[in-house]
Design an enzyme around this catalytic site. Structure first.
Site, PDB file in Angstrom:
ATOM      1  N   HIS A   1      41.460  40.836  42.205  1.00 29.16           N
ATOM      2  CA  HIS A   1      40.252  41.303  41.523  1.00 29.16           C
ATOM      3  C   HIS A   1      40.295  42.815  41.286  1.00 29.16           C
ATOM      4  O   HIS A   1      39.641  43.317  40.372  1.00 29.16           O
ATOM      5  CB  HIS A   1      39.003  40.914  42.310  1.00 29.16           C
ATOM      6  CG  HIS A   1      37.898  40.411  41.436  1.00 29.16           C
ATOM      7  ND1 HIS A   1      37.971  39.208  40.756  1.00 29.16           N
ATOM      8  CD2 HIS A   1      36.703  40.953  41.087  1.00 29.16           C
ATOM      9  CE1 HIS A   1      36.862  39.034  40.049  1.00 29.16           C
ATOM     10  NE2 HIS A   1      36.081  40.085  40.228  1.00 29.16           N
TER      11      HIS A   1
ATOM     12  N   ARG B   1      40.860  36.088  36.287  1.00 27.61           N
ATOM     13  CA  ARG B   1      40.590  35.871  37.705  1.00 27.61           C
ATOM     14  C   ARG B   1      41.789  35.169  38.338  1.00 27.61           C
ATOM     15  O   ARG B   1      42.542  34.470  37.659  1.00 27.61           O
ATOM     16  CB  ARG B   1      39.331  35.018  37.882  1.00 27.61           C
ATOM     17  CG  ARG B   1      38.069  35.620  37.270  1.00 27.61           C
ATOM     18  CD  ARG B   1      36.894  34.660  37.399  1.00 27.61           C
ATOM     19  NE  ARG B   1      35.656  35.216  36.850  1.00 27.61           N
ATOM     20  CZ  ARG B   1      35.231  35.025  35.603  1.00 27.61           C
ATOM     21  NH1 ARG B   1      35.950  34.275  34.767  1.00 27.61           N
ATOM     22  NH2 ARG B   1      34.098  35.570  35.182  1.00 27.61           N
TER      23      ARG B   1
ATOM     24  N   LYS C   1      34.687  30.289  34.385  1.00 35.46           N
ATOM     25  CA  LYS C   1      33.590  29.721  35.166  1.00 35.46           C
ATOM     26  C   LYS C   1      32.752  28.804  34.289  1.00 35.46           C
ATOM     27  O   LYS C   1      32.489  29.102  33.130  1.00 35.46           O
ATOM     28  CB  LYS C   1      32.716  30.844  35.733  1.00 35.46           C
ATOM     29  CG  LYS C   1      33.387  31.638  36.849  1.00 35.46           C
ATOM     30  CD  LYS C   1      32.427  32.641  37.451  1.00 35.46           C
ATOM     31  CE  LYS C   1      33.056  33.365  38.635  1.00 35.46           C
ATOM     32  NZ  LYS C   1      32.118  34.345  39.243  1.00 35.46           N
TER      33      LYS C   1
ATOM     34  N   ARG D   1      41.863  43.147  38.053  1.00 37.27           N
ATOM     35  CA  ARG D   1      40.873  42.796  37.022  1.00 37.27           C
ATOM     36  C   ARG D   1      39.942  43.985  36.756  1.00 37.27           C
ATOM     37  O   ARG D   1      39.643  44.306  35.604  1.00 37.27           O
ATOM     38  CB  ARG D   1      40.089  41.567  37.490  1.00 37.27           C
ATOM     39  CG  ARG D   1      38.990  41.080  36.544  1.00 37.27           C
ATOM     40  CD  ARG D   1      38.472  39.737  37.061  1.00 37.27           C
ATOM     41  NE  ARG D   1      37.171  39.371  36.542  1.00 37.27           N
ATOM     42  CZ  ARG D   1      36.965  38.743  35.383  1.00 37.27           C
ATOM     43  NH1 ARG D   1      37.987  38.438  34.614  1.00 37.27           N
ATOM     44  NH2 ARG D   1      35.744  38.423  34.995  1.00 37.27           N
TER      45      ARG D   1
ATOM     46  N   HIS E   1      32.464  37.099  31.165  1.00 35.98           N
ATOM     47  CA  HIS E   1      31.167  37.274  31.811  1.00 35.98           C
ATOM     48  C   HIS E   1      30.092  36.493  31.060  1.00 35.98           C
ATOM     49  O   HIS E   1      30.157  36.350  29.840  1.00 35.98           O
ATOM     50  CB  HIS E   1      30.777  38.758  31.844  1.00 35.98           C
ATOM     51  CG  HIS E   1      31.530  39.550  32.860  1.00 35.98           C
ATOM     52  ND1 HIS E   1      31.633  40.927  32.826  1.00 35.98           N
ATOM     53  CD2 HIS E   1      32.235  39.159  33.954  1.00 35.98           C
ATOM     54  CE1 HIS E   1      32.354  41.346  33.848  1.00 35.98           C
ATOM     55  NE2 HIS E   1      32.730  40.297  34.543  1.00 35.98           N
TER      56      HIS E   1
ATOM     57  N   TYR F   1      31.140  48.327  34.660  1.00 37.63           N
ATOM     58  CA  TYR F   1      32.401  48.989  34.340  1.00 37.63           C
ATOM     59  C   TYR F   1      32.210  50.257  33.518  1.00 37.63           C
ATOM     60  O   TYR F   1      33.179  50.881  33.100  1.00 37.63           O
ATOM     61  CB  TYR F   1      33.325  48.028  33.586  1.00 37.63           C
ATOM     62  CG  TYR F   1      33.815  46.908  34.461  1.00 37.63           C
ATOM     63  CD1 TYR F   1      34.757  47.143  35.451  1.00 37.63           C
ATOM     64  CD2 TYR F   1      33.318  45.625  34.318  1.00 37.63           C
ATOM     65  CE1 TYR F   1      35.192  46.124  36.273  1.00 37.63           C
ATOM     66  CE2 TYR F   1      33.748  44.596  35.135  1.00 37.63           C
ATOM     67  CZ  TYR F   1      34.690  44.856  36.109  1.00 37.63           C
ATOM     68  OH  TYR F   1      35.110  43.842  36.925  1.00 37.63           O
TER      69      TYR F   1
END
Length: 281
Positions: free
Chosen positions: A226, A133, A157, A229, A252, A261
């Site tokens: 992004h 990211r 995250k 990404r 994730h 995806y």
């Protein structure tokens, strides 16, 4: 209503990113402006009804998430909480856009005339080659790089750390950048971060603009971090990577996020059918 403590709650207690925290605070402030400071179920329902006229479902769902976090924070600090969180709206899952590997090969023809050109080319290539990211790229420190083992430690995250490998080509570019171009950019300034300007660490906003600029010079308009990404993840899926591996590399929280995806271009499906089906051999 003073939201200073709420910001700290989102960043420290909940472990949310700066970008997400800022978005939640903005959503709550917009609501409070609409409701003239009232926070109750009636005001919330009226605000959502108004939002439905102009805002996308995803934006409204973000507000609902912000509201849920606000409720938890108010309970935590002993504030009276007279509202509940409404149900999230059902929204269609958007297929992520991506750039094909062939088009992205143009990065190797990027005109490098200055140390800044080299840095910008590397940032573009690094994000595409690792799928990190933009906020993660901005936060990478030199100590996060493991050059011999060819991977970088990423604080994702929720401050969850993951190891993301990079290729030998990237290693070569990084080596030249760190030894030659980065010191020339920093001059007398000091920074522990990998990607820097003359005053130190590049912000995610600066990196966003760099990606847009490099893409434009390559003839690829409207590129953003992004999108690189998404392109990284799509390339892995097309290459046959296991979804669990892609999930881990992207950082994730669950596999459901990664399954978006699995969109595969029709031409690839036809080629795979011809390659794999016994009647086509």
């Amino acid at each position: 209503m003073n939201l200073d403590g709420f910001t700290e709650y989102l960043r420290i207690k909940r472990g949310l990113s700066e970008k997400t925290s800022e978005a939640y605070i903005s959503d709550i402030n917009q609501f409070l402006k609409f409701s003239k400071g009232d926070i109750n179920n009636s005001a919330i329902d009226c605000y959502i009804a108004e939002c439905l006229k102009t805002k996308k479902g995803r934006t409204i769902n973000r507000f609902i998430s912000a509201l849920s976090n606000l409720s938890e924070w108010m309970k935590l600090i002993g504030e009276k909480c007279d509202f509940g969180s409404p149900d999230r709206l059902k929204t269609d899952r958007r297929l992520p856009k991506f750039i094909s590997c062939d088009r992205l090969q143009a990065i190797f023809d990027f005109p490098v005339k200055t140390k800044i050109d080299y840095r910008n080319m590397l940032i573009f290539l690094f994000i595409y080659s690792t799928g990190v990211r933009v906020s993660e790229a901005a936060d990478i420190k030199l100590s996060n790089l493991h050059m011999e083992e060819e991977f970088v430690l990423i604080a994702g995250k929720g401050n969850k750390e993951r190891a993301v490998p990079f290729s030998r080509n990237i290693k070569s570019f990084l080596d030249e950048y760190i030894k030659i171009h980065r010191p020339a950019i920093l001059k007398s300034a000091h920074s522990d971060h990998l990607f820097t300007g003359r005053n130190g660490q590049l912000t995610r906003q600066m990196i966003w603009l760099i990606i847009r600029s490099v893409g434009s010079k390559l003839g690829i308009e409207n590129v953003y971090p992004h999108l690189l990404r998404h392109s990284y993840a799509t390339a892995l899926i097309l290459g046959g990577a296991n979804l669990r591996i892609v999930e881990a590399l992207l950082g994730h929280k669950n596999l459901e996020t990664t399954t978006i995806y699995t969109h595969i271009p029709g031409t690839f499906l036809v080629d795979e059918f011809k390659r794999c089906h016994p009647r086509e051999k």
